[in-house]
Design a protein around this motif. Sequence first.
Motif, PDB file in Angstrom:
ATOM      1  N   VAL A   1       0.848  -1.183   0.000  1.00 19.21           N
ATOM      2  CA  VAL A   1       0.000   0.000   0.000  1.00 19.21           C
ATOM      3  C   VAL A   1       0.887   1.238   0.000  1.00 19.21           C
ATOM      4  N   GLN A   2       0.659   2.138  -0.946  1.00 13.97           N
ATOM      5  CA  GLN A   2       1.473   3.334  -1.075  1.00 13.97           C
ATOM      6  C   GLN A   2       0.585   4.532  -1.408  1.00 13.97           C
ATOM      7  N   TYR A   3       1.230   5.698  -1.503  1.00 14.00           N
ATOM      8  CA  TYR A   3       0.558   6.956  -1.851  1.00 14.00           C
ATOM      9  C   TYR A   3      -0.522   7.309  -0.829  1.00 14.00           C
ATOM     10  N   GLY A   4      -0.183   7.177   0.435  1.00 19.82           N
ATOM     11  CA  GLY A   4      -1.148   7.446   1.498  1.00 19.82           C
ATOM     12  C   GLY A   4      -0.771   8.663   2.321  1.00 19.82           C
ATOM     13  N   SER A   5      -0.695   9.835   1.695  1.00 23.43           N
ATOM     14  CA  SER A   5      -0.261  11.044   2.390  1.00 23.43           C
ATOM     15  C   SER A   5      -1.413  11.913   2.878  1.00 23.43           C
ATOM     16  N   HIS A   6      -2.651  11.559   2.525  1.00 17.71           N
ATOM     17  CA  HIS A   6      -3.804  12.372   2.910  1.00 17.71           C
ATOM     18  C   HIS A   6      -4.457  11.819   4.176  1.00 17.71           C
ATOM     19  N   LEU A   7      -4.966  12.721   5.006  1.00 20.86           N
ATOM     20  CA  LEU A   7      -5.724  12.372   6.203  1.00 20.86           C
ATOM     21  C   LEU A   7      -7.198  12.643   5.940  1.00 20.86           C
ATOM     22  N   LEU A   8      -8.046  11.657   6.263  1.00 21.31           N
ATOM     23  CA  LEU A   8      -9.476  11.776   6.000  1.00 21.31           C
ATOM     24  C   LEU A   8     -10.280  11.497   7.268  1.00 21.31           C
ATOM     25  N   ARG A   9     -11.514  12.006   7.257  1.00 20.16           N
ATOM     26  CA  ARG A   9     -12.419  11.804   8.395  1.00 20.16           C
ATOM     27  C   ARG A   9     -13.773  11.319   7.879  1.00 20.16           C
ATOM     28  N   TYR A  10     -14.325  10.331   8.587  1.00 22.14           N
ATOM     29  CA  TYR A  10     -15.703   9.901   8.354  1.00 22.14           C
ATOM     30  C   TYR A  10     -16.510  10.175   9.607  1.00 22.14           C
ATOM     31  N   VAL A  11     -17.653  10.839   9.441  1.00 18.96           N
ATOM     32  CA  VAL A  11     -18.534  11.152  10.556  1.00 18.96           C
ATOM     33  C   VAL A  11     -19.698  10.167  10.543  1.00 18.96           C
ATOM     34  N   PRO A  12     -19.823   9.313  11.560  1.00 20.24           N
ATOM     35  CA  PRO A  12     -20.947   8.371  11.579  1.00 20.24           C
ATOM     36  C   PRO A  12     -22.283   9.087  11.497  1.00 20.24           C
ATOM     37  N   GLU A  13     -23.240   8.406  10.909  1.00 18.88           N
ATOM     38  CA  GLU A  13     -24.576   8.987  10.762  1.00 18.88           C
ATOM     39  C   GLU A  13     -25.222   9.209  12.130  1.00 18.88           C
ATOM     40  N   ALA A  14     -26.122  10.166  12.142  1.00 18.74           N
ATOM     41  CA  ALA A  14     -26.760  10.552  13.394  1.00 18.74           C
ATOM     42  C   ALA A  14     -27.477   9.365  14.035  1.00 18.74           C
ATOM     43  N   ASP A  15     -27.411   9.295  15.356  1.00 18.63           N
ATOM     44  CA  ASP A  15     -28.026   8.220  16.131  1.00 18.63           C
ATOM     45  C   ASP A  15     -29.006   8.852  17.107  1.00 18.63           C
ATOM     46  N   ALA A  16     -30.293   8.518  16.937  1.00 23.28           N
ATOM     47  CA  ALA A  16     -31.321   9.117  17.796  1.00 23.28           C
ATOM     48  C   ALA A  16     -31.283   8.561  19.208  1.00 23.28           C
ATOM     49  N   CYS A  17     -30.604   7.448  19.410  1.00 27.27           N
ATOM     50  CA  CYS A  17     -30.547   6.816  20.726  1.00 27.27           C
ATOM     51  C   CYS A  17     -29.115   6.454  21.081  1.00 27.27           C
ATOM     52  N   PRO A  18     -28.315   7.424  21.506  1.00 29.93           N
ATOM     53  CA  PRO A  18     -26.946   7.084  21.918  1.00 29.93           C
ATOM     54  C   PRO A  18     -26.961   6.093  23.073  1.00 29.93           C
ATOM     55  N   ARG A  19     -25.897   5.279  23.130  1.00 37.94           N
ATOM     56  CA  ARG A  19     -25.752   4.269  24.191  1.00 37.94           C
ATOM     57  C   ARG A  19     -26.987   3.371  24.237  1.00 37.94           C
ATOM     58  N   SER A  20     -27.265   2.766  23.109  1.00 34.71           N
ATOM     59  CA  SER A  20     -28.458   1.937  22.969  1.00 34.71           C
ATOM     60  C   SER A  20     -28.435   0.734  23.904  1.00 34.71           C
ATOM     61  N   ASP A  21     -29.625   0.230  24.177  1.00 37.61           N
ATOM     62  CA  ASP A  21     -29.807  -1.016  24.917  1.00 37.61           C
ATOM     63  C   ASP A  21     -29.516  -2.163  23.949  1.00 37.61           C
ATOM     64  N   LEU A  22     -28.411  -2.868  24.178  1.00 38.04           N
ATOM     65  CA  LEU A  22     -27.967  -3.894  23.245  1.00 38.04           C
ATOM     66  C   LEU A  22     -28.184  -5.304  23.775  1.00 38.04           C
ATOM     67  N   ARG A  23     -29.102  -5.484  24.703  1.00 37.16           N
ATOM     68  CA  ARG A  23     -29.424  -6.851  25.086  1.00 37.16           C
ATOM     69  C   ARG A  23     -29.874  -7.622  23.846  1.00 37.16           C
ATOM     70  N   PRO A  24     -29.439  -8.860  23.708  1.00 31.63           N
ATOM     71  CA  PRO A  24     -29.668  -9.561  22.433  1.00 31.63           C
ATOM     72  C   PRO A  24     -31.131  -9.824  22.109  1.00 31.63           C
ATOM     73  N   HIS A  25     -31.976  -9.855  23.132  1.00 31.75           N
ATOM     74  CA  HIS A  25     -33.397 -10.096  22.885  1.00 31.75           C
ATOM     75  C   HIS A  25     -34.223  -8.948  23.445  1.00 31.75           C
ATOM     76  N   VAL A  26     -35.419  -8.811  22.888  1.00 32.02           N
ATOM     77  CA  VAL A  26     -36.305  -7.726  23.312  1.00 32.02           C
ATOM     78  C   VAL A  26     -36.815  -8.010  24.713  1.00 32.02           C
ATOM     79  N   TYR A  27     -36.822  -6.961  25.530  1.00 34.63           N
ATOM     80  CA  TYR A  27     -37.284  -7.050  26.919  1.00 34.63           C
ATOM     81  C   TYR A  27     -38.344  -5.968  27.107  1.00 34.63           C
TER      82      TYR A  27
END
Length: 745
Positions: free
Chosen positions: A649-675
């Motif tokens: 891999v070569q020619y990598g002199s540029h710095l880039l940023r990706y901004v994640p898409e908006a999340d209406a529920c930060p710190r979501s409840d990630l329990r694997p099943h619905v409660y």
Amino acid sequence: MPAVALSLAVALLPAPAAAEPAATVPGAVTDFGVQQTALTVFEAHHGTGAGGRPVVYGVQMGSPGVLSVTDPVTRELLDTAYLPDSSGAWGITQTADGTVYAGSYPNAHLYSYDPDTRATVDLGAPVPGQTVLYGLRPGADGRVYGGTYPGAHVFSYAPGEGFRDHGRMYAGEQYVVDVAVDPARDVLWAAVGTAGHLVRLDLTTGEKRDIWPEALRGDANYPYDINLVGGKLFVKRNKLQGLVLDPDTGAVLADGFTMGSRGTSPLAPDGRSVYFTSGAQLWRYDLPTDTVGPARDAAGQPVLSDGAGIGFGFLDGQLHAVIGNYGGQALRYDPATGASERYRLPFPPQALDINNITAGPDGRIWTNLYINGNLAVLDPATGAAANVGRLGQADGFGWHGGKMYQGVYPYGGVLVYDPTRPYRLGTNPRELFRLQPEGQNRPIAFASAGSRVYVGSTPDYGLWGGALTVYDTATGARVTHRDIVADQGVISLAVVGDRLWAGTTVSGGGGTAPRAAEAKVFTADLATGEKTAEYTPVPGADAITSVVAGPDGMVWGLADGEVFVLDPATGAVTHRFDVPGGYSGVADELVVSAADEHVYAALDGYLLKIDPLSKAVRVIRDAQTYRLTQDGRGDLWFRNGVKAPNRAVQYGSHLLRYVPEADACPRSDLRPHVYAGAGTAVPNRYAEDGCTVNDLIRDEARWDSHGAFLAHVAAVTEGLVRSGLLDDAEQDAIVAAAAKSPVGR
């Protein structure tokens, strides 16, 4: 690539013009451009230009690589020739017919340059499957010779004939890092790394004979730069010890001195002197007496060079030398009078590849240049990047207590830097310790907990067995656990719960073949660093390049293009799945977004977004994404890069940023099943707005009545059925659970 004795001088070059402040747009990629231009001259050759004019040819790192032509007398830049599809060249020479040759990386092509027409021609690859050409030397009849990596071949090229492969110089070895040639006898010598061999090749008969002293064979301090001068073979070992050998028998004629330069000068006009640099001084070897010592000025004092020589020549009886790789320094010395002068040559700075990226706690983004080692910092709010100073090639970064910890190749240095104080290499950053005495040269992975910083590292050239180091920032105490997983390097770290988790690679140091069969995950005690458990999450994997604390309380890892999820309580793997892209080295990385709690992966140029519940993978970018890191806002930062046919891999002199898409529920409840106040068998899922079904149920909220909660659940699930996220049976199961629950009663 083998370590090179490089000047410590800093090329304090102006940073590129500041970019316009970039708006933070969710779902968008912003290119902040080249972070800095800098100078990295690999080797120089004093020769002749158009009309017989004395010139210095230098090969430089760049995008693409550069062959520059300067005049050591007028000190002007005469030409800049580009080497297409390369990132630089480790070898440069000129043959008797005036043709200049450069040997490149990572495409391992030979280029010719005509000083009269200024035409550059890509002659192609001398040996298929190589990535680097080394040590170009002229032979008879316009022929040029060189060495290769990773096949340890010697090749030659002659106009009208083309390439000739002289074969592998030593079985099992990967590097021919330099060659010396005696055109009169048709003999070549090849410096072979990393186990230590010096092969004498009879170019007429093909006979090969290792003349490296028997006592030094197998030592990873292998021959690195070699020169045949006055019938004697001058050798610099890769740890800078100098030797002078009989070129036919290998008998030691002189030793006990240090050589920092890329080899020696040609024979001086006096017929007896050979020059090189040792430390920051110019040294002289006397051929008739085999004695060596500093060159002296008119007052009898050692002549200062200000660094390592990377190319020597004589002009009008005076020695000229290019000094160091990063500032264009040069030296002129008159042996007759002792007069000397230090000056600079105008090699043109280039945009260089970013080697590493880290986000500071204040939101600024730090980048370090490959090989060159300059450190720069970007303020995302203004788009302005500034060159901070030269650090050295940082293969790892970590943060603890607002301070940056830096792992520097090739000496395995671990440094600490306080960004709130002025940058002054030696004091800020200051070196905490070196891991090279422990057989390590790349501190790659960092993590921290309490007062301790943890460092994972890989072994030096020719060695096996990485290390885990625990450094206590409060007391300065350090313990290094070498070979903590037998014959494997430690390349990823994460603190999860009350343990340190680490991933390994089967690879040993440069120039070795793996001894281990498959990469491991291991855990270690946070206080002592002692290994407590070892797992094989992906059988047969070569490397586990990333381990992170997942958003779901699990340990997530990346191994050879496969993501695995591991239960920290048992060590059992709960999920394994392939993702787009293949293994592309230690830069393959996972991060858990602070913005949307998804897992992002960068490998083989891809940027991937992984749903922590369903494990569905979405491709954000399918190319030019390397060295992923995350800032405190959850924005993702990376460099670009183009993958060559040999996967470099070569020619990598540029710095880039990706901004994640908006999340209406930060710190979501990630329990694997619905409660819904009571458990269900319905899998928890994300809706399009970033909320999970559990987020929307809101069973943790205070409800005025059970009926109000039940009506809310019915309305939410009905909407999710209409959107296609749930089916009717799943809605019924959730509503039934809510009806049985105590919520609101």
